[in-house]
Design a protein around this motif. Structure first.
Motif, PDB file in Angstrom:
ATOM      1  N   ALA A 136      46.699 -13.635 -34.524  1.00 49.97           N
ATOM      2  CA  ALA A 136      45.370 -13.016 -34.528  1.00 49.97           C
ATOM      3  C   ALA A 136      45.101 -12.294 -33.208  1.00 49.97           C
ATOM      4  N   LEU A 137      45.532 -12.898 -32.108  1.00 54.68           N
ATOM      5  CA  LEU A 137      45.372 -12.263 -30.798  1.00 54.68           C
ATOM      6  C   LEU A 137      46.100 -10.917 -30.766  1.00 54.68           C
ATOM      7  N   GLN A 138      47.303 -10.878 -31.318  1.00 51.46           N
ATOM      8  CA  GLN A 138      48.055  -9.625 -31.318  1.00 51.46           C
ATOM      9  C   GLN A 138      47.322  -8.532 -32.095  1.00 51.46           C
ATOM     10  N   GLN A 139      46.699  -8.910 -33.192  1.00 57.59           N
ATOM     11  CA  GLN A 139      45.949  -7.920 -33.958  1.00 57.59           C
ATOM     12  C   GLN A 139      44.771  -7.387 -33.151  1.00 57.59           C
ATOM     13  N   ARG A 140      44.073  -8.273 -32.432  1.00 57.38           N
ATOM     14  CA  ARG A 140      42.959  -7.811 -31.601  1.00 57.38           C
ATOM     15  C   ARG A 140      43.458  -6.952 -30.448  1.00 57.38           C
ATOM     16  N   LEU A 141      44.612  -7.309 -29.928  1.00 59.00           N
ATOM     17  CA  LEU A 141      45.193  -6.528 -28.835  1.00 59.00           C
ATOM     18  C   LEU A 141      45.532  -5.115 -29.302  1.00 59.00           C
ATOM     19  N   LEU A 142      46.132  -5.013 -30.477  1.00 59.61           N
ATOM     20  CA  LEU A 142      46.508  -3.699 -30.997  1.00 59.61           C
ATOM     21  C   LEU A 142      45.298  -2.871 -31.419  1.00 59.61           C
ATOM     22  N   ALA A 143      44.166  -3.556 -31.660  1.00 66.15           N
ATOM     23  CA  ALA A 143      42.949  -2.848 -32.091  1.00 66.15           C
ATOM     24  C   ALA A 143      42.123  -2.335 -30.915  1.00 66.15           C
ATOM     25  N   LEU A 144      42.562  -2.579 -29.686  1.00 64.34           N
ATOM     26  CA  LEU A 144      41.817  -2.062 -28.540  1.00 64.34           C
ATOM     27  C   LEU A 144      41.700  -0.538 -28.639  1.00 64.34           C
ATOM     28  N   PRO A 145      40.517   0.005 -28.413  1.00 62.86           N
ATOM     29  CA  PRO A 145      40.349   1.461 -28.487  1.00 62.86           C
ATOM     30  C   PRO A 145      41.218   2.166 -27.441  1.00 62.86           C
ATOM     31  N   LYS A 146      41.735   3.311 -27.818  1.00 60.69           N
ATOM     32  CA  LYS A 146      42.536   4.110 -26.892  1.00 60.69           C
ATOM     33  C   LYS A 146      41.622   4.754 -25.855  1.00 60.69           C
ATOM     34  N   THR A 147      42.110   4.870 -24.648  1.00 59.41           N
ATOM     35  CA  THR A 147      41.347   5.518 -23.582  1.00 59.41           C
ATOM     36  C   THR A 147      42.193   6.607 -22.936  1.00 59.41           C
ATOM     37  N   GLU A 148      41.540   7.652 -22.481  1.00 60.51           N
ATOM     38  CA  GLU A 148      42.273   8.747 -21.844  1.00 60.51           C
ATOM     39  C   GLU A 148      42.657   8.399 -20.425  1.00 60.51           C
ATOM     40  N   PHE A 149      41.749   7.720 -19.729  1.00 57.15           N
ATOM     41  CA  PHE A 149      41.984   7.403 -18.332  1.00 57.15           C
ATOM     42  C   PHE A 149      42.298   5.917 -18.178  1.00 57.15           C
ATOM     43  N   ARG A 150      43.034   5.604 -17.156  1.00 62.61           N
ATOM     44  CA  ARG A 150      43.407   4.216 -16.919  1.00 62.61           C
ATOM     45  C   ARG A 150      42.171   3.401 -16.565  1.00 62.61           C
ATOM     46  N   ASP A 151      42.107   2.202 -17.149  1.00 65.83           N
ATOM     47  CA  ASP A 151      40.955   1.319 -16.971  1.00 65.83           C
ATOM     48  C   ASP A 151      41.454  -0.017 -16.450  1.00 65.83           C
ATOM     49  N   PRO A 152      41.128  -0.373 -15.204  1.00 67.59           N
ATOM     50  CA  PRO A 152      41.639  -1.639 -14.650  1.00 67.59           C
ATOM     51  C   PRO A 152      41.189  -2.864 -15.427  1.00 67.59           C
ATOM     52  N   VAL A 153      40.004  -2.828 -16.028  1.00 67.88           N
ATOM     53  CA  VAL A 153      39.544  -3.955 -16.834  1.00 67.88           C
ATOM     54  C   VAL A 153      40.407  -4.087 -18.085  1.00 67.88           C
ATOM     55  N   ARG A 154      40.720  -2.957 -18.712  1.00 65.56           N
ATOM     56  CA  ARG A 154      41.588  -2.970 -19.887  1.00 65.56           C
ATOM     57  C   ARG A 154      42.988  -3.474 -19.501  1.00 65.56           C
ATOM     58  N   ASP A 155      43.483  -3.053 -18.350  1.00 71.66           N
ATOM     59  CA  ASP A 155      44.788  -3.531 -17.885  1.00 71.66           C
ATOM     60  C   ASP A 155      44.774  -5.042 -17.708  1.00 71.66           C
ATOM     61  N   MET A 156      43.678  -5.542 -17.136  1.00 70.53           N
ATOM     62  CA  MET A 156      43.560  -6.978 -16.926  1.00 70.53           C
ATOM     63  C   MET A 156      43.510  -7.728 -18.257  1.00 70.53           C
ATOM     64  N   ALA A 157      42.819  -7.156 -19.233  1.00 66.27           N
ATOM     65  CA  ALA A 157      42.738  -7.783 -20.552  1.00 66.27           C
ATOM     66  C   ALA A 157      44.116  -7.895 -21.185  1.00 66.27           C
ATOM     67  N   VAL A 158      44.901  -6.827 -21.099  1.00 71.47           N
ATOM     68  CA  VAL A 158      46.253  -6.859 -21.670  1.00 71.47           C
ATOM     69  C   VAL A 158      47.126  -7.873 -20.928  1.00 71.47           C
ATOM     70  N   THR A 159      46.961  -7.963 -19.619  1.00 70.34           N
ATOM     71  CA  THR A 159      47.703  -8.966 -18.859  1.00 70.34           C
ATOM     72  C   THR A 159      47.383 -10.371 -19.353  1.00 70.34           C
ATOM     73  N   GLU A 160      46.110 -10.652 -19.575  1.00 73.17           N
ATOM     74  CA  GLU A 160      45.734 -11.979 -20.065  1.00 73.17           C
ATOM     75  C   GLU A 160      46.321 -12.246 -21.458  1.00 73.17           C
ATOM     76  N   ALA A 161      46.366 -11.238 -22.301  1.00 71.07           N
ATOM     77  CA  ALA A 161      46.987 -11.413 -23.612  1.00 71.07           C
ATOM     78  C   ALA A 161      48.470 -11.718 -23.475  1.00 71.07           C
ATOM     79  N   MET A 162      49.140 -11.021 -22.575  1.00 74.51           N
ATOM     80  CA  MET A 162      50.564 -11.275 -22.353  1.00 74.51           C
ATOM     81  C   MET A 162      50.797 -12.708 -21.867  1.00 74.51           C
TER      82      MET A 162
END
Length: 481
Positions: free
Chosen positions: A399-425
């Motif tokens: 279920a976590l992987q599905q939520r991870l893949l559903a993250l909206p795409k962003t044009e610019f790098r977002d440190p909060v989004r990077d941190m979220a992906v790190t926590e998922a990993m």
């Protein structure tokens, strides 16, 4: 000496889950610092000796990105330095206690040496040390996915992201991208070789039964050019198996028995059924005598195995013995000395000692193979990471992987989004299911998986959070997922 017997490859797999800021004792940072002091420092020490002698292709060393991040982390470096100081103080205290004087003196010398090594060679972290061995050709380095996930249970997109990210991280730290990986838990699902080829991975490890026990040569997998090497269990299990091995000998230092007043291990194994309070005191001279016998036994085992394989196949053969680095020193006190002993004795016995890359250069490549779904865990299947005991964790991770893949795409790098992906990993680390299945600090493992999942959800939802986050992969870019 002429190389007549065949080829031997020692592969060491170095890995711990991310531990800084996640508890201390009995599981947490203490685990990291014990392994650092008793395994990583001694193994680096022996590699320095080989490097100074001009020895090349001594062994193949796997270092997971998540471990490299810890050994480079400024907080971990400071805290480990303090830990080494406390080790010296505990040893000094032990030297004043009845029955612990000799042990205290021995431990103090070891702690002082470790501190000197750390202060002189590790001041800027592990990566500069590791890079020197790679650049000099002393070792072959294996990389791996970011946080050591069990790859067969990952969505292919997340699997590819974790692998690319891990290889990029190693490139950043070492200056080159490793050609080989240690597949986490030797986990394999049919078709994964295509993902490896796409990521530039040329070789990886599987367990011996995946090759139906015929590990005498490397094999290309399926229709790809990616090569797999299998652990020779007949030789590997001589040292360490689920039931027996050298470290359990009565004369070696006992891992499980503590003098709690000083936090040192004062006893020898004595016997598997002997209660801790009845174990005999550790005797370094007795252990050293036993070690010499076990070095000889292992060399004889390798030579006998190589001769047997040559008779069966009509050509020189390959033996690959692969272990967790943490076995040597942390779990088995005498392990680093044993490693150095066999690496010096095997060439004298007419065995070519080299790396996985060196084995391919020597011609140890057999016919293609179709691998089954497999791992190096119990049953050699996926049950440790996908069994009934962890069914809820498997479902949560899916279920976590599905939520991870559903993250909206962003044009610019977002440190909060990077941190979220790190926590998922971090939540998807294979360690948590392993610890639960093996009932080894299972509560800690479940808590870690839950904490990282909750952190991901909070960051992904843009909610205010009260933690600094686990900033272990500064280059991780969530847009690449």
């Amino acid at each position: 000496m002429s190389q007549e017997e065949g080829t031997f490859c020692l592969v060491l797999h170095s890995h711990l889950p991310w531990l800084p800021h996640h508890g201390s004792w009995p599981v947490g940072e203490e685990w990291l610092y014990q392994a650092w002091a008793h395994s990583y420092l001694p193994v680096v020490d022996l590699l320095h000796r080989f490097a100074e002698e001009g020895r090349r292709d001594v062994l193949t060393l796997g270092v997971t990105p998540v471990l490299a991040a810890q050994l480079d982390d400024p907080y971990s470096l400071r805290a480990f330095h303090e830990w080494l100081g406390h080790w010296q103080l505990r040893a000094m205290q032990a030297s004043t206690l009845p029955g612990l004087g000799e042990l205290g003196a021995l431990e103090h010398r070891a702690a002082a040496h470790a501190t000197e090594e750390f202060e002189t060679r590790w001041r800027h972290g592990f990566s500069p040390v590791l890079r020197s061995f790679v650049d000099s050709g002393t070792i072959e380095l294996l990389g791996g996915p970011l946080t050591h996930p069990f790859q067969p249970l990952l969505d292919p997109r997340i699997r590819a992201f974790a692998l690319r990210g891990g290889l990029d991280d190693t490139h950043l730290r070492i200056g080159r991208r490793p050609a080989g990986i240690w597949a986490p838990e030797c986990g394999y699902a049919p078709g994964m070789e295509d993902g490896y080829a796409a990521a530039g991975v040329e070789r990886f490890l599987v367990d011996g039964p995946s090759l139906h026990g015929d590990t005498s040569a490397a094999r290309t997998v399926g229709d790809s050019d990616v090569v797999c090497f299998g652990r020779d269990l007949e030789v590997t299990y001589r040292v360490w198996s689920p039931k027996a091995g050298y470290p359990g000998h009565a004369n070696y230092r006992d891992f499980h028995t503590w003098a709690h007043e000083v936090g040192l291990k004062p006893s020898r194994v004595t016997g598997k059924t002997v209660a801790p309070q009845d174990k005999a005191p550790y005797d370094p001279a007795l252990a050293e005598d036993t070690l010499r016998l076990h070095v000889k036994d292992f060399v004889d085992t390798v030579v006998t195995r190589l001769r047997s394989l040559r008779e069966r196949h009509g050509r020189q053969a390959l033996v690959v013995a692969a272990y967790d680095t943490e076995l040597f020193g942390h779990w088995w006190h005498e392990g680093p000395a044993w490693l150095e002993g066999i690496l010096r004795a095997l060439p004298e016995a007419g065995v070519r000692v080299t790396t996985l890359e060196g084995a391919l250069a020597a011609g140890h490549l057999g016919s293609p193979v179709d691998l089954p779904a497999s791992s190096w865990g119990s049953g050699k299947d996926w049950r440790v990471w996908d069994g009934e005991q962890v069914a809820d964790m498997v479902a949560d991770n899916a279920a976590l992987q599905q939520r991870l893949l559903a993250l909206p795409k962003t044009e610019f790098r977002d440190p909060v989004r990077d941190m979220a992906v790190t926590e998922a990993m971090l939540a998807l680390s294979s360690d948590w299911a392993f610890m639960v299945t093996k009932d080894s600090a299972a509560d800690y493992a479940r808590r870690r998986a839950r904490v990282h999942t909750e952190r991901f959800d909070a960051l992904a939802a843009g909610r205010a959070v009260s933690f600094a986050g686990d900033r272990l992969f500064g280059q991780l870019d969530a847009r690449l997922l």
